[in-house]
Write a protein that holds these residues in place. Structure first.
Motif, short mmCIF file in Angstrom:
data_model
loop_
_atom_site.label_atom_id
_atom_site.label_comp_id
_atom_site.label_asym_id
_atom_site.label_seq_id
_atom_site.Cartn_x
_atom_site.Cartn_y
_atom_site.Cartn_z
N ILE A 1 54.36 57.54 36.91
CA ILE A 1 55.72 57.59 36.36
C ILE A 1 56.12 56.16 35.99
O ILE A 1 56.07 55.26 36.83
N ASP A 2 56.48 55.94 34.72
CA ASP A 2 56.92 54.59 34.30
C ASP A 2 58.44 54.59 34.10
O ASP A 2 59.04 55.65 33.89
N GLU A 3 59.03 53.43 34.15
CA GLU A 3 60.48 53.27 33.97
C GLU A 3 61.26 54.17 34.95
O GLU A 3 62.27 54.77 34.59
N GLY A 4 60.78 54.20 36.18
CA GLY A 4 61.37 55.07 37.21
C GLY A 4 62.85 54.83 37.44
O GLY A 4 63.57 55.74 37.83
N LYS B 1 54.55 45.41 35.34
CA LYS B 1 54.59 46.70 36.03
C LYS B 1 53.79 47.75 35.28
O LYS B 1 52.97 48.46 35.85
N THR B 2 54.03 47.84 33.98
CA THR B 2 53.34 48.87 33.19
C THR B 2 51.85 48.56 33.08
O THR B 2 51.02 49.47 33.18
N GLU B 3 51.50 47.30 32.92
CA GLU B 3 50.07 46.92 32.92
C GLU B 3 49.39 47.37 34.21
O GLU B 3 48.29 47.91 34.18
MG MG Z 1 57.18 48.45 31.74
#
Ligand code: MG
Ligand code: ADP
Ligand code: ZN
Length: 192
Positions: free
Chosen positions: A92-95, A27-29
């Motif tokens: 937005i990460d880790e939503g 997801k973060t990538e």
């Molecule tokens: Mg992540």
């Protein structure tokens, strides 16, 4: 003269993109990949993450493959609204760790013409819908579900197995606490 449209991407409007899946699914990538392209195109990009997630570094989003981008740490989704007035693209990460207000905030940003990208876990370690992500999926224009590789059998994995006996909903980032598992190999906790 009539303008010929060569593609179907939205123009002069905002929208919401959600990248969801289990831990280690990329997801973060994927969020970083999309945000970097916007930066290269000289769009004004701002990136946020919730305060709870300080596993690697307080002012960066970081993938498990060690890619990173600078980010702003916020407690409350309303802070994103206040800080994003001049941004064109908001990441937005880790939503999943934000309060339910995240949904309204993303809607307001998209309504104001901004591109909003949210990455987050769709399921918690019990396999249940996690925080505001399910509702965001309902209002997003674009949804990507990323899959990891099951650590037991190698099939595509969409669940996060907690491999320790802790029972809090959030046990952030400690190495060896979670692994990616497929439907067949995921063992839901019996005591929670
Ligand atoms: Mg992540
Ligand atoms: P997420 O944000 O979804 O937790 P990241 O983007 O931070 O995922 O990390 C994805 C990376 O995690 C992969 O490119 C790979 O290097 C690593 N990884 C670790 N375990 C797995 C796994 N079981 N399946 C796939 N990738 C994994
Ligand atoms: Zn499996």
């Amino acid at each position: 003269m009539e303008v010929v449209t060569l593609h179907n991407m939205p123009q002069n409007t905002g929208w919401i993109e959600v990248v969801c899946g289990c831990m280690y699914s990329g997801k973060t990538e994927e969020l970083i990949r999309r945000l970097r392209r916007a930066q290269i195109a000289k769009q004004k990009v701002l990136i946020f993450k919730p305060k709870i997630d300080n596993r690697y570094s307080s002012n960066q989003i970081v993938s498990h493959s060690e890619q990173s981008l600078p980010s702003i740490v916020v407690d409350n989704p309303s802070e994103i609204l206040n800080l994003s007035k001049d941004a064109q693209v908001i990441g937005i990460d880790e939503g999943q760790f934000f309060s339910p207000d995240l949904v309204e905030v993303c809607e307001e940003l998209a309504n104001a013409g901004k591109r909003v990208l949210v990455a987050g876990l769709d399921q918690d370690y019990r396999g249940r819908p996690f925080g505001p992500i399910p509702k965001l999926l309902a209002v997003a224009e674009y949804i990507t579900k990323t899959l990891a590789i099951c650590m037991v059998c190698g099939n595509p994995a969409d669940r996060t197995q907690r491999t320790t006996e802790q029972h809090e909903l959030v046990v952030v980032g400690a190495r060896g606490v979670y692994e990616a598992r497929c439907r067949k190999c995921f063992v839901p906790p019996t005591t929670d």
